[in-house]
Design a protein around this motif. Structure first.
Motif: not given
Length: 157
Positions: A13-14, A19-20, A23-28, A112-113
């Protein structure tokens, strides 16, 4: 055994939430602030398979074509993708990444890489094999659970 199950559950769960969020901070980033994390995953599903059909993209994302259409309208309006009807079958709509979409796709792919490299680079080949087997088992569980859920929702109608 319950303690182990609880620990594994907490870790899963953590990890999912981390990841969510990351990922949001890194890609947006500022450059892609006009799209959501969901939009980025649609761009990822189109990927290098430019000319993908709406039904294939929806299937990859496990959503309906109707849900995809709403998001696709937004991505078209923002200049990330374009639509083109097939000349062979006018019912078929093909989706193409535009330059802005390709740039977003590459940005997401790089995140992702880096994420997978961080894991691969710290594990021995044996550990990596165990980790991959564990994830494969988890993936099989998700697929089985999805199939059961789909069967239950169809029979409930």
């Amino acid at each position: 055994m319950d303690e182990i199950r609880n620990t594994i559950n907490t870790m899963l769960v953590n990890t999912f939430h981390e990841i969510l969020e990351l990922e949001e901070k890194a890609i947006i980033t500022d450059k892609f602030r006009d799209i959501s994390n969901n939009d980025m995953h649609i761009i990822e599903a189109i990927g290098e398979d430019s000319g993908a059909r709406m039904t294939d993209i929806a299937r990859k994302l496990n959503i309906t074509v109707g849900s995809l259409t709403t998001s696709m309208n937004s991505l078209v309006n923002k200049g990330y993708v374009s639509r083109k009807r097939s000349e062979n079958d006018r019912r078929v709509v093909n989706i193409y990444l535009r330059d802005k979409g390709l740039e977003a796709y590459e940005h997401h792919k790089q995140f992702h890489k880096e994420m997978t490299d961080a894991l691969v680079n710290c594990l021995t080949p044996e550990e990596l094999g165990v980790w991959m087997k564990s994830l494969d088992t988890l993936t099989e569980f998700f697929q089985s659970h999805r199939e059961k859920t789909n069967e239950n929702s169809v029979s409930a109608r």
